[in-house]
Design an enzyme around this catalytic site. Structure first.
Site, short mmCIF file in Angstrom:
data_model
loop_
_atom_site.label_atom_id
_atom_site.label_comp_id
_atom_site.label_asym_id
_atom_site.label_seq_id
_atom_site.Cartn_x
_atom_site.Cartn_y
_atom_site.Cartn_z
N THR A 238 0.84 -1.19 0.00
CA THR A 238 0.00 0.00 0.00
C THR A 238 0.88 1.24 0.00
OG1 THR A 238 -1.75 -1.15 1.20
CG2 THR A 238 -1.69 1.26 1.41
N ARG B 130 -13.79 -7.42 -1.31
CA ARG B 130 -13.07 -7.24 -0.05
C ARG B 130 -12.62 -5.79 0.09
NH1 ARG B 130 -7.55 -5.67 1.69
NH2 ARG B 130 -7.27 -6.57 3.77
N ILE B 131 -12.80 -5.21 1.26
CA ILE B 131 -12.36 -3.85 1.56
C ILE B 131 -11.41 -3.90 2.74
CG2 ILE B 131 -13.09 -1.57 2.36
CD1 ILE B 131 -15.74 -2.07 0.84
N GLY B 132 -10.26 -3.27 2.60
CA GLY B 132 -9.26 -3.26 3.66
C GLY B 132 -9.31 -1.98 4.48
N THR C 230 -0.17 0.96 6.79
CA THR C 230 0.05 -0.08 5.80
C THR C 230 0.33 -1.40 6.51
OG1 THR C 230 1.48 -0.82 3.98
CG2 THR C 230 2.51 0.54 5.68
N GLY D 231 -4.38 -5.42 6.82
CA GLY D 231 -5.54 -4.55 6.89
C GLY D 231 -6.52 -4.90 7.98
#
Length: 333
Positions: free
Chosen positions: A203, A231-233, A253, A256
């Site tokens: 990231t 998927r959402i981090g 970073t 997540g």
């Protein structure tokens, strides 16, 4: 006049066997993007404009996992996410599931500035990008041959999630990967079920305080290689991956799910505010005490022009600079 400062990152959790030429490539990209921010700050640019510009540069270079070069989903597509936050009034904008917007961080900025909302995702975010006239490209623009190979390895290794693996010269990389997974490699450190020696979330992010004392932060990512679609981090989640206020600006970073659980970025500001800790002590406290067995790192600047970073895994791609002439780019401790 306050002192300006800037910090950037390209991910935490670096393969300790990362080839020297890849290390140098990463440091060159970090140095170039850091200089973009320094030049803007020297010219009197606002913190919010600087973090957007720097993260755009990082998104455009395929070296890291954001924008072009993003990790691939199980379906072989790219779903990107980004957030941006202005310490003045704690305004924010975020996007997830973006698949055609060339620079997701700029879409997050438009959500903040031009919409009544703070967060848009998937088709709604894409539609808003087109309404705003932002540059869009085919999803294939973000996909690199290297990441196609990495996705293949991830699937062949029982769909284990990882972002980056260094192919072993003259070796069967799939067998090497499977062996490392079975033995847990790297002194038993595991992230999302994968040995940290072959796991390097990359990231990108930037945190800035400008010469007026205003802070801002931005974070952008392609997420996990072989992730489930949808998927959402942590990167688009305000308070988890990104946070900015009068005390500091933070971009995180790493793992997540651990960052989300610990609301890591907000916690740095909270311990400064409620415990009275200076920036580096606040960063150290949150990295050591708040991650609950997760692996992550973060960069931060204070409203008074300090820079700090911390990580509890093997390395973090990072750079920082201050108005008094200090500048550093590094990976390891």
């Amino acid at each position: 006049m306050a002192r300006w400062a800037i910090a950037i990152h390209g991910g935490a959790g670096v393969d300790p066997n990362l080839p020297e030429h890849r290390q140098e490539e990463a440091k060159r990209v970090l140095a170039r993007c850091l200089q973009v921010g320094v030049d803007l700050l020297r010219s009197g640019a606002a913190a919010l404009d600087v973090v957007e510009a720097v993260v755009r540069e990082l998104e455009t270079d395929p070296c890291f996992n954001s924008g072009r070069g993003s990790a691939l989903t199980r379906a072989g597509t790219v779903e990107m996410e980004a957030s941006i936050m202005d310490g003045r009034g704690r305004r924010c904008g975020a996007v997830s599931g973006v698949s055609t917007v060339r620079n997701p961080v700029s879409l997050a900025r438009r959500v903040m500035d031009k919409s009544p909302h703070s967060y848009l995702a998937f088709d709604g975010a894409e539609d808003f990008a087109r309404e705003q006239g932002l540059e869009v490209v085919d999803n294939s623009y973000f996909i690199t041959e290297e990441n196609i190979g990495m996705l293949k390895l991830a699937k062949e290794a029982n769909s284990i999630l990882f972002d980056y693996c260094i192919p072993l010269a003259g070796a069967d990389t799939c067998s090497a990967l499977a062996a490392a997974v079975e033995g847990h490699g790297s002194n038993g450190m595991v992230m999302n079920g994968l040995p940290i020696s072959i796991y390097a979330p990359e990231t990108v992010g930037c945190a800035v305080v400008d010469s007026s004392g205003f802070t801002a932060a931005a974070t952008s990512t392609g997420g996990l290689m072989n992730k489930m679609t949808g998927r959402i981090g942590d990167s688009p989640l305000i308070g988890a991956g990104t946070y900015a206020c009068g005390h500091c600006a933070v971009s995180c970073t790493g793992e997540g799910e651990a960052i989300i659980r610990s609301t890591l970025a907000r916690d740095v500001a909270a311990v400064m505010e409620y415990k009275g800790l200076p920036l580096q002590e606040a960063v150290d406290f949150c990295v050591k005490e708040r991650l609950d067995e997760g692996f992550a790192g973060l960069i931060a600047v204070s409203g008074t022009g300090e820079v700090a970073y911390g990580f509890n895994c093997t390395g973090m791609f990072r750079g920082c600079a201050t108005e008094d002439g200090f500048m550093e780019v590094g990976i390891w401790e």
